[in-house]
Design an enzyme around this catalytic site. Structure first.
Site, PDB file in Angstrom:
ATOM      1  N   ARG A  14      68.377  48.997  31.141  1.00  0.00           N
ATOM      2  CA  ARG A  14      69.312  49.188  32.303  1.00  0.00           C
ATOM      3  C   ARG A  14      69.522  48.686  32.512  1.00  0.00           C
ATOM      4  O   ARG A  14      71.072  49.256  33.781  1.00  0.00           O
ATOM      5  CB  ARG A  14      68.028  49.498  33.946  1.00  0.00           C
ATOM      6  CG  ARG A  14      66.578  50.318  33.613  1.00  0.00           C
ATOM      7  CD  ARG A  14      66.231  49.732  34.210  1.00  0.00           C
ATOM      8  NE  ARG A  14      66.106  50.549  35.463  1.00  0.00           N
ATOM      9  CZ  ARG A  14      65.876  52.007  36.664  1.00  0.00           C
ATOM     10  NH1 ARG A  14      65.587  52.464  35.713  1.00  0.00           N
ATOM     11  NH2 ARG A  14      66.208  51.888  37.638  1.00  0.00           N
ATOM     12  N   HIS A  86      58.674  29.968   8.267  1.00  0.00           N
ATOM     13  CA  HIS A  86      59.904  29.151   8.680  1.00  0.00           C
ATOM     14  C   HIS A  86      61.581  30.494   8.878  1.00  0.00           C
ATOM     15  O   HIS A  86      61.427  30.372   7.642  1.00  0.00           O
ATOM     16  CB  HIS A  86      59.636  28.236   8.078  1.00  0.00           C
ATOM     17  CG  HIS A  86      61.242  26.910   8.170  1.00  0.00           C
ATOM     18  ND1 HIS A  86      62.870  27.473   8.068  1.00  0.00           N
ATOM     19  CD2 HIS A  86      61.611  25.740   8.390  1.00  0.00           C
ATOM     20  CE1 HIS A  86      63.337  26.151   8.849  1.00  0.00           C
ATOM     21  NE2 HIS A  86      62.549  25.638   8.740  1.00  0.00           N
ATOM     22  N   THR A 111      70.440  20.995   7.591  1.00  0.00           N
ATOM     23  CA  THR A 111      69.100  21.311   8.444  1.00  0.00           C
ATOM     24  C   THR A 111      69.383  22.795   9.372  1.00  0.00           C
ATOM     25  O   THR A 111      69.940  23.023   9.421  1.00  0.00           O
ATOM     26  CB  THR A 111      68.850  20.091   9.402  1.00  0.00           C
ATOM     27  OG1 THR A 111      67.364  20.543   9.562  1.00  0.00           O
ATOM     28  CG2 THR A 111      69.810  20.222  10.730  1.00  0.00           C
ATOM     29  N   HIS A 159      76.570  33.379  62.989  1.00  0.00           N
ATOM     30  CA  HIS A 159      75.235  34.175  63.173  1.00  0.00           C
ATOM     31  C   HIS A 159      75.198  34.894  63.236  1.00  0.00           C
ATOM     32  O   HIS A 159      74.138  34.887  63.885  1.00  0.00           O
ATOM     33  CB  HIS A 159      75.158  33.023  64.449  1.00  0.00           C
ATOM     34  CG  HIS A 159      75.760  32.106  64.606  1.00  0.00           C
ATOM     35  ND1 HIS A 159      75.503  30.674  64.123  1.00  0.00           N
ATOM     36  CD2 HIS A 159      76.711  31.078  65.819  1.00  0.00           C
ATOM     37  CE1 HIS A 159      76.104  29.641  64.106  1.00  0.00           C
ATOM     38  NE2 HIS A 159      76.278  29.925  64.629  1.00  0.00           N
ATOM     39  N   GLN A 241      69.714  16.198  15.823  1.00  0.00           N
ATOM     40  CA  GLN A 241      69.449  17.083  14.907  1.00  0.00           C
ATOM     41  C   GLN A 241      70.036  18.352  15.594  1.00  0.00           C
ATOM     42  O   GLN A 241      70.742  19.101  15.431  1.00  0.00           O
ATOM     43  CB  GLN A 241      67.767  17.257  14.728  1.00  0.00           C
ATOM     44  CG  GLN A 241      68.476  18.284  13.820  1.00  0.00           C
ATOM     45  CD  GLN A 241      66.441  19.130  13.359  1.00  0.00           C
ATOM     46  OE1 GLN A 241      65.704  20.123  13.728  1.00  0.00           O
ATOM     47  NE2 GLN A 241      65.580  17.905  12.881  1.00  0.00           N
ATOM     48  N   SER A 289      67.065  58.231  49.429  1.00  0.00           N
ATOM     49  CA  SER A 289      65.410  57.864  49.895  1.00  0.00           C
ATOM     50  C   SER A 289      64.663  59.256  49.470  1.00  0.00           C
ATOM     51  O   SER A 289      65.034  60.089  49.247  1.00  0.00           O
ATOM     52  CB  SER A 289      65.012  57.277  51.239  1.00  0.00           C
ATOM     53  OG  SER A 289      63.697  57.799  51.661  1.00  0.00           O
ATOM     54  N   ARG A 329      65.119  15.094  18.588  1.00  0.00           N
ATOM     55  CA  ARG A 329      64.804  16.276  18.751  1.00  0.00           C
ATOM     56  C   ARG A 329      63.372  17.334  18.593  1.00  0.00           C
ATOM     57  O   ARG A 329      62.454  15.670  18.135  1.00  0.00           O
ATOM     58  CB  ARG A 329      64.802  16.978  16.588  1.00  0.00           C
ATOM     59  CG  ARG A 329      64.946  18.743  16.578  1.00  0.00           C
ATOM     60  CD  ARG A 329      65.165  19.472  17.617  1.00  0.00           C
ATOM     61  NE  ARG A 329      65.349  20.668  16.826  1.00  0.00           N
ATOM     62  CZ  ARG A 329      65.605  21.916  17.952  1.00  0.00           C
ATOM     63  NH1 ARG A 329      64.882  21.389  19.125  1.00  0.00           N
ATOM     64  NH2 ARG A 329      64.946  22.800  17.068  1.00  0.00           N
ATOM     65  N   ARG A 338      65.299  30.764  23.867  1.00  0.00           N
ATOM     66  CA  ARG A 338      65.887  31.988  23.424  1.00  0.00           C
ATOM     67  C   ARG A 338      65.673  33.079  24.210  1.00  0.00           C
ATOM     68  O   ARG A 338      66.274  34.085  24.154  1.00  0.00           O
ATOM     69  CB  ARG A 338      64.880  32.750  22.103  1.00  0.00           C
ATOM     70  CG  ARG A 338      64.979  31.912  21.197  1.00  0.00           C
ATOM     71  CD  ARG A 338      63.129  32.251  20.442  1.00  0.00           C
ATOM     72  NE  ARG A 338      63.058  31.424  19.463  1.00  0.00           N
ATOM     73  CZ  ARG A 338      63.193  32.481  17.480  1.00  0.00           C
ATOM     74  NH1 ARG A 338      63.844  33.176  17.616  1.00  0.00           N
ATOM     75  NH2 ARG A 338      63.628  30.887  16.733  1.00  0.00           N
TER      76      ARG A 338
END
Length: 484
Positions: A14, A86, A111, A159, A241, A289, A329, A338
């Site tokens: 959406r 992994h 790494t 206000h 790392q 509506s 790390r 993520r």
């Protein structure tokens, strides 16, 4: 599983554009991983990495890697990950299946964060560029709107009580100015984004020291060469790392700033739509509506407010993650990042598409604005009337008391009896002012009470906004497409 019996993110269905969704897609992520592996292999080859006097990496290996940079063999990677648990090593393996000659040198010395973190920075930069493009679209639309209505008087509110008049265009510059502040923040953060580079498992480059026999010149060259290949000016000077998670905080704070500006805009529009002065676009067949067929609910502005609230809350995630990192790390950042980073971008993308649509199609009801002004203007004009009467010999304190009393009486007629504001007639009938109805009516031109509003709009647009739009080639655009 089908599309209808599992959770599907509203961002993909959406809210977010196809362009932003692609940036956080698997294709973008894993093709970038492969490009980073190519950049690393090229750098190691160009720096003369050898074993027993022979090159470890050859042009033939790199050509093989380039040939398969985009065609990700997901089935192989998924099957391998089920076995080894992994993700990076699974994709190293899958890439090696496609590139048998290069299989042994893919990811050499690196790494997991070499591909993971560098990809995150690359994606965030591209996502910020897309956000900037859309933000400039909102700015251009509001600049056009402010210029068009710079001289149209309207009630101002403090206000949410009627206050000294402003103009419709001047109010639009208040919205515009906040988006301009966001643009400045975004451009600064963009200019400071740097790659992680190839720092090794704890940021010491120990593996590369081993590979290159402690050749400092070659070790110093690795990061700059990778940065250049990936389109960056530099890599971070020091790291563990990972790159500092404070980077995510800075990026999401920019998105939160945009969300706050958008929420302010949407709230004002919703209030103005209640007053029937300004409305967001309403399509020919749109239903406001299910029960009240006459309604024209500000659906788009409400969605802006809703998504903005999400981004403002989400911006706390990277700050907490940054604060919780241990030493060089920990992995408690991964799952959170993520979701938090990607969804902040997807939501902000949706917010800006809505803002572009709304600001391009705002409908202004000038007669309603004029009627509301007319109802309140006699109260606004009392200070000028008081000054005129004093100039003609009146006593300021006595006149003030008369105006106060007459204002309360006129206000009671409006509030308690539902009548019209008759303050001007009351003042004209009070001999202490010495002013007839004609003289008082001359003070009822709303333009007399908007101060320098129109001039301020022109100055602000010419000095601050238009130079930015010209520099980036941005202008008012067609209405952005929005989802259901």
């Amino acid at each position: 599983m089908s599309e209808t019996n599992r959770y599907v993110s509203p961002f993909s269905e959406r809210y977010a554009s196809k362009e932003m969704q692609y940036l956080f897609s698997a294709d973008k992520k894993f093709s970038t991983w492969r490009k980073l592996w190519i950049a690393l292999a090229e750098t190691e080859m160009e720096l003369g990495l050898e074993e027993d006097g022979k090159p470890v990496i050859t042009e033939e290996m790199i050509a093989e890697m380039r040939a398969h940079a985009e065609d990700i063999n997901y089935d192989v990677a998924r099957e391998r990950e089920r076995k080894v648990r992994h993700d990076v090593m699974s994709h190293v393996y899958a890439y090696g299946v496609q590139c048998p000659k290069a299989a042994g040198i893919i990811h050499l010395g690196a790494t997991s964060c070499y591909v993971g973190d560098n990809t995150d920075i690359i994606v965030m930069r591209e996502a910020l560029l897309l956000i900037r493009e859309k933000l400039l679209g909102v700015i251009a639309n509001l600049a056009d709107f402010a210029d068009r209505y710079k001289s149209l008087p309207t009630l101002a509110f403090t206000h949410f009580q009627a206050a000294q008049p402003t103009t419709v265009g001047k109010r639009a510059t208040l919205w515009l100015n906040e988006f301009m502040m966001d643009f400045e923040d975004l451009d600064y953060v963009l200019s400071t984004l740097k790659l992680l580079g190839c720092k090794g498992t704890t940021g010491t480059q120990a593996s590369f020291k081993e590979l290159f026999g402690n050749d400092r010149e070659k070790l110093d060259a690795i990061d700059p060469m990778i940065a250049k290949k990936m389109g960056f000016d530099a890599c971070v000077p020091v790291s563990g790392q990972t790159y500092s998670r404070k980077t995510d905080t800075r990026v999401l704070n920019v998105l939160a700033g945009i969300a706050a500006s958008a929420a302010k805009l949407s709230n004002d529009i919703r209030l103005l739509q209640h007053l029937k002065e300004i409305e967001e676009p309403f399509e020919k067949d749109q239903i406001g509506s299910s029960a009240m067929a006459y309604k024209r609910n500000p659906m788009r502005s409400e969605r802006i407010a809703s998504l903005s609230r999400y981004v403002l809350c989400d911006a706390l995630n990277p700050a907490l993650t940054s604060a919780a990192q241990w030493f060089e790390r920990t992995l408690d950042d991964s799952a959170n990042r993520r979701i938090a980073v990607s969804e902040a971008f997807l939501a902000t993308d949706g917010i800006l598409d809505l803002c572009r649509n709304v600001t391009k199609g705002l409908v202004v009801y000038e007669k309603t604005i004029a009627r509301h002004l007319k109802e309140e203007l006699p109260f606004m004009a009392t200070e000028n009337i008081l000054m005129d009467a004093v100039k003609h010999g009146g006593d300021r304190q006595e006149l003030h008391e008369h105006i106060r009393r007459l204002s309360m009486e006129a206000g009671a007629v409006v509030k308690q009896e539902g009548g019209q504001n008759d303050l001007i007639e009351r003042i004209a009938g009070d001999p202490v002012f010495g002013m007839d109805a004609e003289a008082l009516e001359a003070r009822m031109d709303p333009a007399l009470y908007t101060g320098r509003a129109a001039e301020q709009v022109e100055t602000y647009l010419n000095e601050r906004v238009r130079p930015v739009l010209a520099a980036y080639g941005a202008g008012p655009e067609k209405e952005a497409e929005i989802g259901v």
